[in-house]
Design a protein around this motif. Structure first.
Motif, short mmCIF file in Angstrom:
data_model
loop_
_atom_site.label_atom_id
_atom_site.label_comp_id
_atom_site.label_asym_id
_atom_site.label_seq_id
_atom_site.Cartn_x
_atom_site.Cartn_y
_atom_site.Cartn_z
N VAL A 61 13.71 38.89 10.41
CA VAL A 61 13.53 40.27 9.95
C VAL A 61 14.74 41.15 10.24
CG1 VAL A 61 12.13 42.34 10.26
CG2 VAL A 61 11.03 40.11 10.26
N THR A 62 15.15 41.90 9.23
CA THR A 62 16.16 42.94 9.42
C THR A 62 15.65 44.24 8.79
OG1 THR A 62 17.29 42.33 7.36
CG2 THR A 62 18.11 41.34 9.40
N GLY A 63 16.18 45.36 9.28
CA GLY A 63 15.75 46.62 8.73
C GLY A 63 16.42 47.79 9.42
N ILE A 64 15.77 48.94 9.31
CA ILE A 64 16.31 50.19 9.86
C ILE A 64 15.29 50.76 10.84
CG2 ILE A 64 17.08 52.52 9.30
CD1 ILE A 64 17.60 51.45 6.41
N ILE A 65 15.74 51.10 12.02
CA ILE A 65 14.85 51.75 12.99
C ILE A 65 14.55 53.16 12.50
CG2 ILE A 65 14.66 52.64 15.35
CD1 ILE A 65 16.34 50.25 16.26
N VAL A 86 10.91 36.92 22.80
CA VAL A 86 11.89 37.17 23.86
C VAL A 86 11.35 36.63 25.18
CG1 VAL A 86 12.90 39.20 22.75
CG2 VAL A 86 10.96 39.48 24.28
N PRO A 87 12.23 36.12 26.04
CA PRO A 87 11.79 35.60 27.33
C PRO A 87 11.70 36.70 28.38
CG PRO A 87 14.13 35.22 27.07
CD PRO A 87 13.67 35.90 25.80
N CYS A 88 11.11 36.35 29.51
CA CYS A 88 10.95 37.34 30.58
C CYS A 88 12.18 37.46 31.46
CB CYS A 88 9.74 36.97 31.45
SG CYS A 88 9.99 35.49 32.47
N PHE A 89 13.03 36.44 31.48
CA PHE A 89 14.24 36.37 32.31
C PHE A 89 13.92 36.28 33.81
CE2 PHE A 89 15.81 38.37 28.42
CZ PHE A 89 16.92 37.60 28.15
N LYS A 90 12.67 36.12 34.18
CA LYS A 90 12.29 36.14 35.59
C LYS A 90 11.62 34.84 36.06
CE LYS A 90 11.41 41.13 35.35
NZ LYS A 90 10.35 42.19 35.46
N CYS A 91 10.96 34.14 35.18
CA CYS A 91 10.19 32.97 35.58
C CYS A 91 11.11 31.80 35.94
CB CYS A 91 9.21 32.55 34.48
SG CYS A 91 10.02 31.86 33.00
N ARG A 92 10.51 30.73 36.44
CA ARG A 92 11.27 29.54 36.84
C ARG A 92 12.03 28.94 35.67
NH1 ARG A 92 10.34 23.89 37.34
NH2 ARG A 92 11.46 23.00 39.14
N HIS A 93 11.38 28.92 34.49
CA HIS A 93 12.04 28.35 33.31
C HIS A 93 13.29 29.16 32.95
CE1 HIS A 93 8.74 25.62 32.81
NE2 HIS A 93 7.87 26.60 32.61
N CYS A 94 13.15 30.47 32.93
CA CYS A 94 14.29 31.32 32.60
C CYS A 94 15.40 31.18 33.62
CB CYS A 94 13.86 32.78 32.50
SG CYS A 94 12.88 33.17 31.03
N HIS A 106 6.80 32.59 24.31
CA HIS A 106 5.82 32.02 23.39
C HIS A 106 4.70 32.99 23.02
CE1 HIS A 106 6.95 27.66 23.18
NE2 HIS A 106 7.68 28.04 24.21
N THR A 107 4.59 34.09 23.73
CA THR A 107 3.47 35.01 23.48
C THR A 107 3.92 36.38 22.96
OG1 THR A 107 3.50 35.63 25.83
CG2 THR A 107 1.95 33.92 25.16
N THR A 108 5.21 36.67 23.02
CA THR A 108 5.68 37.96 22.49
C THR A 108 5.76 37.92 20.97
OG1 THR A 108 7.92 37.15 22.95
CG2 THR A 108 6.98 38.71 24.52
N ASN A 109 5.68 39.09 20.37
CA ASN A 109 5.81 39.23 18.92
C ASN A 109 5.82 40.70 18.57
OD1 ASN A 109 5.97 38.40 16.19
ND2 ASN A 109 4.56 36.69 16.59
N PHE A 110 6.16 41.00 17.31
CA PHE A 110 6.01 42.37 16.86
C PHE A 110 4.80 42.46 15.94
CE2 PHE A 110 10.07 40.67 14.88
CZ PHE A 110 9.48 40.11 13.77
N TYR A 111 4.38 43.69 15.61
CA TYR A 111 3.14 43.91 14.86
C TYR A 111 3.44 44.64 13.55
CZ TYR A 111 -1.27 45.90 13.37
OH TYR A 111 -2.35 46.26 12.62
N PRO A 112 2.79 44.21 12.43
CA PRO A 112 1.85 43.10 12.31
C PRO A 112 2.53 41.76 12.02
CG PRO A 112 1.95 44.29 10.24
CD PRO A 112 2.86 45.03 11.19
N VAL A 121 7.73 47.42 17.21
CA VAL A 121 8.44 46.57 18.17
C VAL A 121 8.05 46.99 19.58
CG1 VAL A 121 10.70 45.72 18.90
CG2 VAL A 121 10.36 46.44 16.52
N PRO A 122 7.40 46.10 20.35
CA PRO A 122 6.95 46.47 21.69
C PRO A 122 8.09 46.61 22.69
CG PRO A 122 6.44 44.18 21.26
CD PRO A 122 6.96 44.75 19.97
N LYS A 123 7.78 47.13 23.84
CA LYS A 123 8.77 47.48 24.86
C LYS A 123 9.69 46.32 25.21
CE LYS A 123 9.20 48.88 29.72
NZ LYS A 123 8.46 49.24 30.96
N ILE A 124 9.13 45.14 25.49
CA ILE A 124 9.97 44.03 25.95
C ILE A 124 10.93 43.58 24.86
CG2 ILE A 124 8.25 42.27 25.32
CD1 ILE A 124 9.21 40.68 27.79
N ASN A 125 10.50 43.65 23.59
CA ASN A 125 11.40 43.31 22.48
C ASN A 125 12.46 44.39 22.29
OD1 ASN A 125 8.65 42.05 22.05
ND2 ASN A 125 9.81 40.94 20.49
#
Length: 343
Positions: A61-65, A86-94, A106-112, A121-125
């Protein structure tokens, strides 16, 4: 009530454009006016998508804020690409550099979803997943950032080298991007196999030295062309026949990458004794991490990859069903882009 159009996916033959309320950005969110959204090959894999239907897909996706929350300071009106995961950058995997194994990713996304006129676009994204488009990059070209990032990650993980003979099985979007990126990285011997003559011609157009009918004896053809098998085999199709054939195409000491995989019911029989004796490496690659996105954006900015000519169809959101048909049938099409706010 302000309404927007969104394409709800039920299956490849049932994509319904419906009106839903237009979301408003919360204090730490932004809203994106979607200008271009690519249909990914994964969007038409029914075993992957139908169990979660109906839903609005679209992640290239591309666009204009066009709206920002009160606490958002860094964004206002820019032309951007937005990463859905987007990752959390804090967990063991990151912390170990395995960002695509992160649960948050694996659980983040934007809506809809990107097949809509606007996405929230949520805060973490907002914090970790928005990238400015260079002035010279069109919205359409920007839709290649995410798929190219996935390709970049795969080639990095498999350790692709310039003197490798590379066999890419499947010349859809990801296969052609693998061809172009490998060529950009200096790989001189790139071979593509597919069953679609149209896409084999595209593979040669975009840089493959050889294009083979995948129905032939691939190991025999490789030996005829090069005198040996492939140092790197990259599987870009979920076809079982491709998965099975790929395991006979790897040179001693070589490696194979499952960039695409068959459906979960398939249990592959791996010739482990052969792989052990010949020190063959098998691995997978999933998605893209922020460093992969940054790499892909940098590569696209050089202008050395010809993504413009990969676009075969541009459609308004109201023709989303046609776009999914084109992608699912995989005939004389390659990259299909929806333009949700096409005038």
């Amino acid at each position: 009530m302000n309404l927007l159009l969104a394409a709800f996916y039920y299956n490849n033959h049932d994509v319904q454009v419906q009106e839903i309320p237009t979301p408003k950005a919360g204090e730490e969110e932004v809203r994106l006016k979607v200008m271009a959204s690519g249909i990914c090959g994964s969007d038409v894999i029914e075993w992957y998508r139908v169990p979660k239907a109906p839903r609005v897909l679209g992640h290239e996706v591309t666009g204009i804020i066009d709206q920002v929350g009160d606490k958002v300071k860094n964004w206002k009106g820019e032309r951007v690409f937005v990463s859905h995961h987007v990752p959390c950058f804090k967990c063991r995997h990151c912390q170990r550099g395995n960002h695509t194994a992160c649960h948050t990713l694996h659980t983040t996304n934007f809506y809809p979803g990107g097949f809509a006129q606007y996405v929230l676009v949520p805060k973490i994204n907002v914090e970790h997943g928005i990238y400015r488009l260079p002035d010279a990059m069109s919205f359409e070209e920007g839709t290649f950032i995410e798929p190219l990032a996935c390709v970049s990650r795969g080639q990095r993980l498999t350790g692709l080298k310039r003197d490798d003979t590379v066999l890419i099985i499947g010349s859809g979007i990801s296969g052609i991007l693998h061809v172009q990126l490998a060529k950009y990285r200096g790989v001189g011997n790139i071979i593509v196999a597919d069953i679609n003559p149209y896409r084999l011609e595209l593979a040669k157009k975009f840089g493959a030295q050889h294009a083979l009918d995948a129905k032939t004896n691939l190991p025999e053809k490789l030996r005829e062309l090069t005198g040996h098998l492939a140092d790197q085999v990259i599987v870009c199709t979920g076809a079982i026949s491709a998965a099975m054939a790929s395991m006979d195409c790897v040179e001693n000491g070589g490696s194979m990458l499952f960039f695409a995989v068959p459906d979960p019911t398939v249990k592959l029989q791996v010739p482990i004794n052969q792989f052990w004796r010949n020190e063959i490496t098998m691995r997978t690659s999933y998605g893209a991490a922020p460093n992969d996105i940054e790499d892909a954006l940098g590569v696209l900015t050089t202008g050395n990859l010809n993504v413009k000519e990969m676009i075969t169809h541009r459609l308004p959101l109201t023709d989303a069903q046609e776009g999914f048909r084109l992608m699912a049938e995989a005939g004389n099409s390659l990259k299909v882009i929806l333009e949700p706010n096409q005038e």
